[in-house]
Design a protein around this motif. Structure first.
Motif, PDB file in Angstrom:
ATOM      1  N   PHE A   1     -14.343   1.303   6.245  1.00 51.40           N
ATOM      2  CA  PHE A   1     -14.656   1.578   4.768  1.00 51.40           C
ATOM      3  C   PHE A   1     -16.142   2.002   4.744  1.00 51.40           C
ATOM      4  O   PHE A   1     -17.181   1.351   4.549  1.00 51.40           O
ATOM      5  CB  PHE A   1     -14.832   0.171   4.085  1.00 51.40           C
ATOM      6  N   PRO A   2     -16.445   3.246   5.159  1.00 47.57           N
ATOM      7  CA  PRO A   2     -17.878   3.889   5.356  1.00 47.57           C
ATOM      8  C   PRO A   2     -18.482   4.071   3.803  1.00 47.57           C
ATOM      9  O   PRO A   2     -17.836   3.922   2.837  1.00 47.57           O
ATOM     10  CB  PRO A   2     -17.550   5.439   6.012  1.00 47.57           C
ATOM     11  N   ALA A   3     -19.676   4.331   4.087  1.00 49.78           N
ATOM     12  CA  ALA A   3     -20.397   4.511   2.837  1.00 49.78           C
ATOM     13  C   ALA A   3     -19.967   5.584   1.865  1.00 49.78           C
ATOM     14  O   ALA A   3     -19.247   6.453   2.355  1.00 49.78           O
ATOM     15  CB  ALA A   3     -21.841   5.037   3.346  1.00 49.78           C
ATOM     16  N   SER A   4     -19.831   5.186   0.663  1.00 46.48           N
ATOM     17  CA  SER A   4     -19.562   6.032  -0.453  1.00 46.48           C
ATOM     18  C   SER A   4     -17.987   5.982  -0.547  1.00 46.48           C
ATOM     19  O   SER A   4     -17.379   6.707  -1.376  1.00 46.48           O
ATOM     20  CB  SER A   4     -19.785   7.415  -0.517  1.00 46.48           C
ATOM     21  N   SER A   5     -17.236   5.056   0.330  1.00 43.90           N
ATOM     22  CA  SER A   5     -15.666   5.282   0.148  1.00 43.90           C
ATOM     23  C   SER A   5     -15.176   4.348  -1.371  1.00 43.90           C
ATOM     24  O   SER A   5     -16.120   3.589  -1.677  1.00 43.90           O
ATOM     25  CB  SER A   5     -15.047   4.148   1.207  1.00 43.90           C
ATOM     26  N   VAL A   6     -14.232   4.983  -1.775  1.00 47.17           N
ATOM     27  CA  VAL A   6     -13.558   4.164  -2.683  1.00 47.17           C
ATOM     28  C   VAL A   6     -12.126   3.651  -2.425  1.00 47.17           C
ATOM     29  O   VAL A   6     -11.091   4.470  -1.920  1.00 47.17           O
ATOM     30  CB  VAL A   6     -13.567   5.228  -4.005  1.00 47.17           C
ATOM     31  N   ALA A   7     -11.804   2.364  -2.643  1.00 47.66           N
ATOM     32  CA  ALA A   7     -10.537   1.971  -2.592  1.00 47.66           C
ATOM     33  C   ALA A   7      -9.984   1.669  -4.102  1.00 47.66           C
ATOM     34  O   ALA A   7     -10.659   1.013  -4.879  1.00 47.66           O
ATOM     35  CB  ALA A   7     -10.491   0.780  -1.868  1.00 47.66           C
ATOM     36  N   LEU A   8      -8.855   1.955  -4.540  1.00 47.44           N
ATOM     37  CA  LEU A   8      -8.215   1.538  -5.707  1.00 47.44           C
ATOM     38  C   LEU A   8      -6.926   0.868  -5.729  1.00 47.44           C
ATOM     39  O   LEU A   8      -6.044   1.157  -4.847  1.00 47.44           O
ATOM     40  CB  LEU A   8      -7.727   2.877  -6.421  1.00 47.44           C
TER      41      LEU A   8
ATOM     42  N   VAL B   1      -6.106 -13.381  -9.461  1.00 48.61           N
ATOM     43  CA  VAL B   1      -6.358 -12.553  -8.572  1.00 48.61           C
ATOM     44  C   VAL B   1      -6.387 -13.388  -7.281  1.00 48.61           C
ATOM     45  O   VAL B   1      -7.185 -14.334  -7.190  1.00 48.61           O
ATOM     46  CB  VAL B   1      -7.492 -11.850  -8.757  1.00 48.61           C
ATOM     47  N   GLU B   2      -5.643 -13.149  -6.359  1.00 46.23           N
ATOM     48  CA  GLU B   2      -5.596 -13.886  -5.021  1.00 46.23           C
ATOM     49  C   GLU B   2      -5.067 -12.875  -3.982  1.00 46.23           C
ATOM     50  O   GLU B   2      -4.746 -11.838  -4.118  1.00 46.23           O
ATOM     51  CB  GLU B   2      -4.915 -14.963  -5.126  1.00 46.23           C
ATOM     52  N   HIS B   3      -5.200 -13.488  -2.625  1.00 39.58           N
ATOM     53  CA  HIS B   3      -4.807 -12.596  -1.455  1.00 39.58           C
ATOM     54  C   HIS B   3      -3.409 -11.941  -1.764  1.00 39.58           C
ATOM     55  O   HIS B   3      -2.500 -12.698  -2.044  1.00 39.58           O
ATOM     56  CB  HIS B   3      -4.729 -13.478  -0.524  1.00 39.58           C
ATOM     57  N   GLY B   4      -3.293 -10.688  -1.403  1.00 40.03           N
ATOM     58  CA  GLY B   4      -1.809 -10.082  -1.312  1.00 40.03           C
ATOM     59  C   GLY B   4      -1.357  -9.692  -2.719  1.00 40.03           C
ATOM     60  O   GLY B   4      -0.142  -9.136  -2.833  1.00 40.03           O
ATOM     61  N   VAL B   5      -2.060  -9.908  -3.942  1.00 43.15           N
ATOM     62  CA  VAL B   5      -1.533  -9.439  -5.180  1.00 43.15           C
ATOM     63  C   VAL B   5      -1.439  -7.882  -5.634  1.00 43.15           C
ATOM     64  O   VAL B   5      -0.886  -7.570  -6.525  1.00 43.15           O
ATOM     65  CB  VAL B   5      -2.057 -10.309  -6.427  1.00 43.15           C
ATOM     66  N   GLY B   6      -2.252  -7.393  -4.787  1.00 40.25           N
ATOM     67  CA  GLY B   6      -2.484  -6.002  -5.124  1.00 40.25           C
ATOM     68  C   GLY B   6      -1.686  -4.943  -4.543  1.00 40.25           C
ATOM     69  O   GLY B   6      -1.209  -5.287  -3.337  1.00 40.25           O
ATOM     70  N   ARG B   7      -2.013  -3.645  -5.003  1.00 43.73           N
ATOM     71  CA  ARG B   7      -1.151  -2.617  -4.300  1.00 43.73           C
ATOM     72  C   ARG B   7      -2.299  -1.566  -4.182  1.00 43.73           C
ATOM     73  O   ARG B   7      -2.936  -1.136  -5.203  1.00 43.73           O
ATOM     74  CB  ARG B   7       0.073  -2.031  -5.300  1.00 43.73           C
ATOM     75  N   LEU B   8      -2.383  -1.218  -3.050  1.00 44.43           N
ATOM     76  CA  LEU B   8      -3.427  -0.278  -2.697  1.00 44.43           C
ATOM     77  C   LEU B   8      -2.894   1.221  -3.131  1.00 44.43           C
ATOM     78  O   LEU B   8      -1.975   1.319  -2.378  1.00 44.43           O
ATOM     79  CB  LEU B   8      -4.122  -0.145  -1.351  1.00 44.43           C
ATOM     80  N   VAL B   9      -3.400   1.857  -4.106  1.00 43.09           N
ATOM     81  CA  VAL B   9      -2.666   2.945  -4.472  1.00 43.09           C
ATOM     82  C   VAL B   9      -3.653   4.305  -4.258  1.00 43.09           C
ATOM     83  O   VAL B   9      -3.309   5.351  -4.123  1.00 43.09           O
ATOM     84  CB  VAL B   9      -2.435   3.087  -6.056  1.00 43.09           C
ATOM     85  N   ALA B  10      -4.768   4.182  -3.928  1.00 38.60           N
ATOM     86  CA  ALA B  10      -5.687   5.129  -3.454  1.00 38.60           C
ATOM     87  C   ALA B  10      -6.815   4.880  -2.480  1.00 38.60           C
ATOM     88  O   ALA B  10      -7.313   3.626  -2.699  1.00 38.60           O
ATOM     89  CB  ALA B  10      -6.341   6.065  -4.540  1.00 38.60           C
ATOM     90  N   TYR B  11      -7.317   5.761  -1.543  1.00 33.47           N
ATOM     91  CA  TYR B  11      -8.336   5.218  -0.724  1.00 33.47           C
ATOM     92  C   TYR B  11      -9.005   6.887  -0.423  1.00 33.47           C
ATOM     93  O   TYR B  11      -8.478   7.644   0.088  1.00 33.47           O
ATOM     94  CB  TYR B  11      -8.094   4.712   0.576  1.00 33.47           C
ATOM     95  N   TRP B  12     -10.381   6.855  -0.859  1.00 32.82           N
ATOM     96  CA  TRP B  12     -11.087   8.099  -0.548  1.00 32.82           C
ATOM     97  C   TRP B  12     -12.342   7.954   0.140  1.00 32.82           C
ATOM     98  O   TRP B  12     -12.988   6.727   0.041  1.00 32.82           O
ATOM     99  CB  TRP B  12     -11.450   8.674  -1.933  1.00 32.82           C
TER     100      TRP B  12
ATOM    101  N   ALA C   1       0.734  -1.084  -0.019  1.00 30.62           N
ATOM    102  CA  ALA C   1      -0.084  -0.067  -0.132  1.00 30.62           C
ATOM    103  C   ALA C   1       0.834   1.091  -0.063  1.00 30.62           C
ATOM    104  O   ALA C   1       1.705   1.327   0.680  1.00 30.62           O
ATOM    105  CB  ALA C   1      -0.924   0.069   1.202  1.00 30.62           C
ATOM    106  N   ASP C   2       0.470   2.218  -0.580  1.00 36.08           N
ATOM    107  CA  ASP C   2       1.118   3.466  -0.648  1.00 36.08           C
ATOM    108  C   ASP C   2       0.966   4.179   0.748  1.00 36.08           C
ATOM    109  O   ASP C   2      -0.232   4.328   1.204  1.00 36.08           O
ATOM    110  CB  ASP C   2       0.390   4.386  -1.755  1.00 36.08           C
ATOM    111  N   GLY C   3       1.890   4.691   1.312  1.00 34.65           N
ATOM    112  CA  GLY C   3       2.031   5.464   2.566  1.00 34.65           C
ATOM    113  C   GLY C   3       1.005   4.616   3.518  1.00 34.65           C
ATOM    114  O   GLY C   3       1.128   3.590   3.681  1.00 34.65           O
ATOM    115  N   ASP C   4       0.061   5.303   4.035  1.00 33.10           N
ATOM    116  CA  ASP C   4      -0.849   4.629   5.340  1.00 33.10           C
ATOM    117  C   ASP C   4      -2.095   4.471   4.821  1.00 33.10           C
ATOM    118  O   ASP C   4      -2.856   4.257   5.663  1.00 33.10           O
ATOM    119  CB  ASP C   4      -0.781   5.864   6.478  1.00 33.10           C
ATOM    120  N   LEU C   5      -2.170   4.292   3.495  1.00 38.34           N
ATOM    121  CA  LEU C   5      -3.511   3.902   3.059  1.00 38.34           C
ATOM    122  C   LEU C   5      -4.175   2.643   3.495  1.00 38.34           C
ATOM    123  O   LEU C   5      -5.517   2.901   3.832  1.00 38.34           O
ATOM    124  CB  LEU C   5      -3.492   3.887   1.552  1.00 38.34           C
ATOM    125  N   LEU C   6      -3.481   1.689   3.871  1.00 38.07           N
ATOM    126  CA  LEU C   6      -4.121   0.424   4.239  1.00 38.07           C
ATOM    127  C   LEU C   6      -4.679   0.666   5.785  1.00 38.07           C
ATOM    128  O   LEU C   6      -5.570   0.213   6.282  1.00 38.07           O
ATOM    129  CB  LEU C   6      -3.091  -0.683   4.492  1.00 38.07           C
TER     130      LEU C   6
END
Length: 171
Positions: free
Chosen positions: A139-146, A156-167, A126-131
């Motif tokens: 993960f409240p209503a209207s949140s977006v994870a990219l 696709v399986e556990h741990g293959v992704g990089r969390l690059v944005a969270y809003w 994950a970038d920075g403190d995103l995770l």
């Protein structure tokens, strides 16, 4: 040649009213009708052009996507899939595995706890403190994870992704 980079955005439905007896039929509250366009504006600023949108059939998800999509520059091919309603973790991963490899950017509009679980489970980096922010917020209503990952959807399986944005609507 390297693997193709894919992006998956996870959008939790906006705040819904509790005034309906049938959960699937719950509509957005006034607050939710404000949140959904804000999420759409964030998606538009992110520069994503979704090849495919998979949305729960629940009324609150349909309304969230309808309001968010208006903020984007071009309409996206949207499929409403009943499996996203109350989806278990395995169901969400199965939907990713079924995604055609001509899809580079995918948006899923759904519910908690499934979307939160999926974002957390797919994140290997994950970038920075995103995770931390994602997990502390719940993960409240209207949140977006990219998230981004390399390779075909069926891998696709556990741990293959990089969390690059969270809003979240609250910032």
């Amino acid at each position: 040649m390297g693997e193709k980079t894919r992006r998956v955005a996870l959008l939790r439905h906006s705040t819904a009213n509790w005034s309906h007896d049938v959960d699937h039929e719950r509509q957005l509250s006034e607050r939710g009708r404000e949140q959904a366009p804000a999420a759409g504006r964030w998606l538009a600023r992110s520069g994503l052009d979704f090849d495919l949108v998979l949305s729960s059939t629940a009324v609150r998800c349909r309304e969230t996507w309808g309001l968010a999509e208006r903020e984007l520059s071009a309409p996206s091919r949207t499929v409403f899939d009943e499996r996203l309603y109350e989806a278990a973790p395995g169901d969400l991963v199965a939907l990713l595995h079924e995604t055609d490899d001509d899809v580079d950017d995918l948006l899923i509009v759904g519910h908690n706890p499934g979307l939160h679980w999926l974002a957390d489970a797919l994140t290997g980096e994950a970038d920075g403190d995103l995770l931390t922010r994602l997990n502390l917020s719940g993960f409240p209503a209207s949140s977006v994870a990219l998230l981004t990952f390399e390779g075909p959807w069926h891998d696709v399986e556990h741990g293959v992704g990089r969390l690059v944005a969270y809003w979240t609507p609250s910032g």
